[in-house]
Design a protein around this motif. Structure first.
Motif, mmCIF file in Angstrom:
data_model
loop_
_atom_site.group_PDB
_atom_site.id
_atom_site.type_symbol
_atom_site.label_atom_id
_atom_site.label_comp_id
_atom_site.label_asym_id
_atom_site.label_seq_id
_atom_site.Cartn_x
_atom_site.Cartn_y
_atom_site.Cartn_z
ATOM 1 N N MET A 1 -18.815 -34.017 -17.421
ATOM 2 C CA MET A 1 -17.597 -33.870 -16.649
ATOM 3 C C MET A 1 -17.769 -34.637 -15.343
ATOM 4 O O MET A 1 -18.796 -34.546 -14.697
ATOM 5 N N GLY A 5 -13.434 -33.158 -12.420
ATOM 6 C CA GLY A 5 -13.135 -32.304 -13.571
ATOM 7 C C GLY A 5 -13.063 -30.828 -13.236
ATOM 8 O O GLY A 5 -12.087 -30.154 -13.576
ATOM 9 N N LEU A 6 -14.062 -30.313 -12.568
ATOM 10 C CA LEU A 6 -14.093 -28.885 -12.251
ATOM 11 C C LEU A 6 -12.997 -28.504 -11.258
ATOM 12 O O LEU A 6 -12.254 -27.548 -11.513
ATOM 13 N N LEU A 8 -10.174 -29.948 -10.672
ATOM 14 C CA LEU A 8 -8.887 -30.104 -11.334
ATOM 15 C C LEU A 8 -8.639 -28.969 -12.325
ATOM 16 O O LEU A 8 -7.535 -28.426 -12.400
ATOM 17 N N THR A 9 -9.668 -28.587 -13.060
ATOM 18 C CA THR A 9 -9.546 -27.469 -13.999
ATOM 19 C C THR A 9 -9.226 -26.173 -13.263
ATOM 20 O O THR A 9 -8.362 -25.404 -13.692
ATOM 21 N N LEU A 10 -9.919 -25.935 -12.153
ATOM 22 C CA LEU A 10 -9.661 -24.731 -11.360
ATOM 23 C C LEU A 10 -8.239 -24.734 -10.804
ATOM 24 O O LEU A 10 -7.544 -23.709 -10.824
ATOM 25 N N VAL A 12 -5.518 -26.378 -11.977
ATOM 26 C CA VAL A 12 -4.529 -26.231 -13.045
ATOM 27 C C VAL A 12 -4.528 -24.797 -13.576
ATOM 28 O O VAL A 12 -3.460 -24.217 -13.827
ATOM 29 N N SER A 13 -5.692 -24.194 -13.728
ATOM 30 C CA SER A 13 -5.768 -22.807 -14.191
ATOM 31 C C SER A 13 -5.118 -21.856 -13.188
ATOM 32 O O SER A 13 -4.374 -20.950 -13.568
#
Length: 108
Positions: A1, A5-6, A8-10, A12-13
């Motif tokens: 990743m 990545g991390l 952005l994931t956090l 969006v979640s």
């Protein structure tokens, strides 16, 4: 990743969670009102709790474990019996955890 990545994931979640919760607050005027809705919503907490607890009691290493040596299942059954008999959250927790610790100690 990659480096983004991390975060952005956090993000969006978190945004998805926020929007789901906001939809019930902002969209209240479009929800049907009445006794039927209240009767259905009364079962939501129990359904969510069962969905959280059932995998812990029944699943081990990716498969369903319904054997006599499943200490968590027996402790869960003890907790359910105490909950039905006493209607006390504290008594249920103490009985369930006590049963689990005892069964794990006896079973090794």
């Amino acid at each position: 990743m990659n480096d983004l990545g991390l975060p952005l994931t956090l993000f969006v979640s978190g945004l998805a969670t926020f929007l789901i919760r906001l939809s019930f607050i902002a969209g209240e005027r479009w929800l049907p009102r009445g006794e039927g809705l209240h009767a259905v919503l009364a079962y939501v907490p129990a359904a969510v709790l069962a969905a959280l607890i059932a995998p812990e009691l029944l699943v081990r290493d990716g498969s369903v474990l319904l054997t006599a040596d499943n200490a968590r299942l027996w402790a869960g059954l003890v907790a359910i019996a105490v909950a039905l008999a006493s209607r006390s959250v504290m008594a249920t927790i103490v009985a369930g955890m006590g049963a689990l610790w005892l069964l794990q100690w006896l079973g090794g």
